[in-house]
Enzyme design. Structure first.
Site, PDB file in Angstrom:
ATOM      1  N   ASP A 155       2.593  -8.953   9.496  1.00  9.70           N
ATOM      2  CA  ASP A 155       1.161  -9.222   9.387  1.00  9.70           C
ATOM      3  C   ASP A 155       0.996 -10.735   9.259  1.00  9.70           C
ATOM      4  O   ASP A 155       0.607 -11.240   8.208  1.00  9.70           O
ATOM      5  CB  ASP A 155       0.585  -8.483   8.187  1.00  9.70           C
ATOM      6  CG  ASP A 155       0.734  -6.979   8.350  1.00  9.70           C
ATOM      7  OD1 ASP A 155       0.117  -6.418   9.252  1.00  9.70           O
ATOM      8  OD2 ASP A 155       1.512  -6.375   7.589  1.00  9.70           O
ATOM      9  N   HIS A 163       9.536  -3.571   3.166  1.00  9.12           N
ATOM     10  CA  HIS A 163       9.083  -3.833   1.793  1.00  9.12           C
ATOM     11  C   HIS A 163      10.272  -4.130   0.888  1.00  9.12           C
ATOM     12  O   HIS A 163      10.229  -5.035   0.057  1.00  9.12           O
ATOM     13  CB  HIS A 163       8.366  -2.608   1.209  1.00  9.12           C
ATOM     14  CG  HIS A 163       7.095  -2.231   1.907  1.00  9.12           C
ATOM     15  ND1 HIS A 163       6.958  -1.057   2.608  1.00  9.12           N
ATOM     16  CD2 HIS A 163       5.901  -2.861   1.986  1.00  9.12           C
ATOM     17  CE1 HIS A 163       5.730  -0.973   3.093  1.00  9.12           C
ATOM     18  NE2 HIS A 163       5.067  -2.058   2.738  1.00  9.12           N
ATOM     19  N   LEU A 171       6.688   3.042   1.376  1.00 10.13           N
ATOM     20  CA  LEU A 171       7.608   1.905   1.449  1.00 10.13           C
ATOM     21  C   LEU A 171       8.725   2.136   2.465  1.00 10.13           C
ATOM     22  O   LEU A 171       9.166   3.265   2.677  1.00 10.13           O
ATOM     23  CB  LEU A 171       8.217   1.654   0.065  1.00 10.13           C
ATOM     24  CG  LEU A 171       7.201   1.361  -1.047  1.00 10.13           C
ATOM     25  CD1 LEU A 171       7.925   1.151  -2.367  1.00 10.13           C
ATOM     26  CD2 LEU A 171       6.331   0.156  -0.722  1.00 10.13           C
ATOM     27  N   HIS A 172       9.167   1.049   3.079  1.00 13.63           N
ATOM     28  CA  HIS A 172      10.285   1.087   4.032  1.00 13.63           C
ATOM     29  C   HIS A 172      11.144  -0.143   3.782  1.00 13.63           C
ATOM     30  O   HIS A 172      10.853  -0.962   2.889  1.00 13.63           O
ATOM     31  CB  HIS A 172       9.748   1.153   5.465  1.00 13.63           C
ATOM     32  CG  HIS A 172       8.708   0.115   5.760  1.00 13.63           C
ATOM     33  ND1 HIS A 172       8.983  -1.227   5.841  1.00 13.63           N
ATOM     34  CD2 HIS A 172       7.360   0.236   5.953  1.00 13.63           C
ATOM     35  CE1 HIS A 172       7.883  -1.894   6.095  1.00 13.63           C
ATOM     36  NE2 HIS A 172       6.872  -1.036   6.159  1.00 13.63           N
ATOM     37  N   MET A 211       0.852  -1.194   0.000  1.00 17.51           N
ATOM     38  CA  MET A 211       0.000   0.000   0.000  1.00 17.51           C
ATOM     39  C   MET A 211       0.891   1.249   0.000  1.00 17.51           C
ATOM     40  O   MET A 211       0.460   2.327   0.414  1.00 17.51           O
ATOM     41  CB  MET A 211      -0.935  -0.011   1.210  1.00 17.51           C
ATOM     42  CG  MET A 211      -1.871  -1.223   1.171  1.00 17.51           C
ATOM     43  SD  MET A 211      -3.423  -0.978   2.027  1.00 17.51           S
ATOM     44  CE  MET A 211      -2.851  -0.777   3.680  1.00 17.51           C
ATOM     45  N   SER A 219       6.920  -0.474   9.817  1.00 14.87           N
ATOM     46  CA  SER A 219       5.532  -0.375   9.366  1.00 14.87           C
ATOM     47  C   SER A 219       5.353   1.000   8.737  1.00 14.87           C
ATOM     48  O   SER A 219       5.972   1.981   9.184  1.00 14.87           O
ATOM     49  CB  SER A 219       4.603  -0.503  10.579  1.00 14.87           C
ATOM     50  OG  SER A 219       3.326   0.007  10.277  1.00 14.87           O
ATOM     51  N   GLU A 239       6.085 -11.192   7.660  1.00 15.24           N
ATOM     52  CA  GLU A 239       5.501 -11.874   8.826  1.00 15.24           C
ATOM     53  C   GLU A 239       4.993 -10.903   9.884  1.00 15.24           C
ATOM     54  O   GLU A 239       4.394 -11.312  10.856  1.00 15.24           O
ATOM     55  CB  GLU A 239       6.533 -12.822   9.457  1.00 15.24           C
ATOM     56  CG  GLU A 239       6.743 -14.071   8.643  1.00 15.24           C
ATOM     57  CD  GLU A 239       7.650 -15.085   9.320  1.00 15.24           C
ATOM     58  OE1 GLU A 239       8.351 -14.707  10.282  1.00 15.24           O
ATOM     59  OE2 GLU A 239       7.659 -16.238   8.878  1.00 15.24           O
TER      60      GLU A 239
END
Ligand code: PAF
Length: 279
Positions: free
Chosen positions: A150, A36, A32-33, A29, A185, A148
């Site tokens: 989520d 990702h 980005l970090h 979504m 996150s 992981e």
């Protein structure tokens, strides 16, 4: 990096990879970090072409305010994607994904959808399932990568793929953390300085839970966690539980032959953070 906004143009490009080529896919979504980027790097290593999607999916937000405040920064995301040599960005509009019907399908996934996040975020997993299934149908990936952090989402997507017989292999990838342990996150950018400092309690608590799990009962551990958070004025504990990794059902006694994980959801101001640890 190629950027596509329409399904038609993306599919036209990807049609040149039909046959033995492997398509890797990382749905996101945006905002980005490093978490990702680690998924994207894995995809690049293991596939012939890697597609990242950025789509803030409205149907998975049970709270409109959370949707409005969800961080967005497409130009920074593009720079980050280019820095890891991502091949393709798919950044569709809501119309492109949902046509005129901004609605979720209802999924029954052996009860996985009713635990934890499913209980606290009404309709969330129907929204996730709907968009992920749609994106899989569009991209037709060989491999897809999920973090992981989520963990429940990861297990739900595995179940969805099993039930719908989609031909994609799901890869769960380890949680990437900041140096002080906070799980990365997109929502972290919304924490103010004080909240950011306080947020380190989440992972510290999980690490201690892992140690306590060796000697204490689940009830004792749960009480200890709840007590720790009751001392903290900035944060409120939404849930803490220890659950079986496969069924995601909370357990009250230690099981010998199955793996379990501790799961936590915390609100800091109006920011909701989740994390987990294997035990
Ligand atoms: O994890 C996320 O960012 C989202 O839930 C996903 C999988 C991209 C679906 O919108």
């Amino acid at each position: 990096m190629l950027i596509f906004e329409t399904i038609k143009s993306l599919q036209l490009y990807l049609s040149s990879f039909l046959g033995d080529n492997k398509i890797g896919f990382v749905p996101t979504m945006g905002a980005l970090h490093q978490g990702h980027l680690s998924l994207i790097q894995k995809s690049i290593e293991e596939n012939d072409v890697s597609v990242v999607s950025i789509f803030v999916n409205p149907t998975q937000f049970n709270n409109q305010d959370d949707l409005l405040k969800y961080p967005k920064n497409l130009s920074k995301d593009i720079t980050l994607l280019e820095s890891v040599s991502c091949d393709v960005l798919f950044a569709p509009s809501a119309d492109e994904i949902y046509k005129n019907k901004l609605e979720s399908e209802a999924f029954v996934l052996d009860g996985l959808e009713n635990q934890m996040e499913g209980r606290y975020r009404n309709g969330h997993f129907d929204g996730v399932g709907t968009v992920v299934k749609r994106l899989f149908e569009i991209v037709n990936p060989t491999n897809a990568y999920f973090g992981e952090k989520d963990f429940q989402q990861l297990q739900i997507i595995r179940k969805l793929v099993e039930k719908t017989e989609l031909k994609v292999t799901i890869h769960g990838c380890e949680i990437i953390r900041e140096a002080d342990g906070l799980a990365m996150s997109s929502r972290n950018v919304r924490l103010n300085k004080n909240q950011r400092q306080e947020s380190t309690v989440i992972y510290k608590t999980l690490r201690k839970v892992k140690r306590l799990f060796l000697t204490k009962s689940i009830q004792e551990i749960t009480e200890w966690v709840s007590n720790e958070f009751s001392k903290n004025a900035e944060m409120s504990l939404e849930y803490f539980l220890i659950a079986d990794e496969q069924t995601l059902k909370s357990i009250n006694t230690k099981e010998l032959n199955s793996s379990c994980r501790a799961f936590i959801a915390v609100n800091i101001g109006d920011i909701r953070l989740i994390d987990n640890i294997n035990l």
